[in-house]
Design a protein around this motif. Structure first.
Motif, PDB file in Angstrom:
ATOM      1  N   ARG A   1       0.781  -1.149  -0.045  1.00 22.81           N
ATOM      2  CA  ARG A   1      -0.016   0.022   0.065  1.00 22.81           C
ATOM      3  C   ARG A   1       0.797   1.302   0.032  1.00 22.81           C
ATOM      4  NH1 ARG A   1      -4.491  -0.052   4.326  1.00 22.81           N
ATOM      5  NH2 ARG A   1      -4.644   1.974   3.107  1.00 22.81           N
ATOM      6  N   GLY A   2       2.258   1.006   0.106  1.00 21.23           N
ATOM      7  CA  GLY A   2       3.016   2.287   0.021  1.00 21.23           C
ATOM      8  C   GLY A   2       3.266   3.105   1.382  1.00 21.23           C
ATOM      9  N   LEU A   3       2.743   2.296   2.583  1.00 18.32           N
ATOM     10  CA  LEU A   3       2.785   3.008   3.723  1.00 18.32           C
ATOM     11  C   LEU A   3       4.137   2.556   4.539  1.00 18.32           C
ATOM     12  CD1 LEU A   3      -0.668   2.208   4.612  1.00 18.32           C
ATOM     13  CD2 LEU A   3       0.032   4.181   3.753  1.00 18.32           C
ATOM     14  N   VAL A   4       4.857   1.591   4.072  1.00 17.60           N
ATOM     15  CA  VAL A   4       6.124   1.098   4.789  1.00 17.60           C
ATOM     16  C   VAL A   4       6.784   0.661   3.701  1.00 17.60           C
ATOM     17  CG1 VAL A   4       7.091  -0.796   6.237  1.00 17.60           C
ATOM     18  CG2 VAL A   4       4.967   0.583   6.986  1.00 17.60           C
ATOM     19  N   GLU A   5       8.145   0.652   3.913  1.00 16.48           N
ATOM     20  CA  GLU A   5       9.381   0.447   3.059  1.00 16.48           C
ATOM     21  C   GLU A   5      10.313  -0.580   3.814  1.00 16.48           C
ATOM     22  OE1 GLU A   5      10.732   4.019   1.278  1.00 16.48           O
ATOM     23  OE2 GLU A   5      12.108   4.448   3.176  1.00 16.48           O
TER      24      GLU A   5
END
Length: 142
Positions: free
Chosen positions: A81-85
């Motif tokens: 979801r592009g919230l964590v990397e």
């Protein structure tokens, strides 16, 4: 009779019940706020843990009191979801860190700011009362 086996007095029972109610309300509100962002409560808690600084998976698992394999799946969904990397730890390149992205940190801050159930009643207390409450809670957790 030791303190741990002594029968609790009515005041202690009432305080325990009140603490339980506060915890339950906190989690209910947190779950509702997380759901507004299509997150589960544990996913939202991961974002809250990662917003100050990246953490290794094992540390996240300890904080959530779950297995590292469970954390891996939750992190995978947050990454999608592009919230964590994921990042390599510069001190130990064998360790992978999870880090909140700017978007993930913004959602985490918004979640924190939206939790009004305690903020409203706490605002009715004086600074001295809030300090006393804080200090008593710290003593209980020490």
């Amino acid at each position: 009779m030791s303190l741990s086996t002594a029968r609790p007095d009515p005041l202690t029972v009432e305080v325990e019940d009140l603490i339980g109610t506060v915890v339950a309300r906190y989690y209910e509100e947190y779950e509702r706020a997380a759901a507004r962002h299509a997150l589960t409560g544990p996913q939202a808690r991961i974002l809250a843990l990662l917003t100050p600084a990246p953490l290794p998976m094992r540390q996240i698992a300890r904080a959530l009191k779950c297995e590292p394999s469970n954390v891996t799946g939750m992190i995978d969904r947050l990454v999608a979801r592009g919230l964590v990397e994921r990042r390599l730890d510069q001190d130990d390149r064998r360790v992978k860190l999870a880090a909140a992205t700017e978007r993930g940190a913004a959602i985490s801050r918004h979640l924190r700011e939206s939790l009004d159930f305690a903020r409203v009643p706490l605002a009715g207390l004086t600074d001295a009362e809030r300090l006393t409450l804080r200090d008593l809670l710290r003593r209980m957790l020490a």
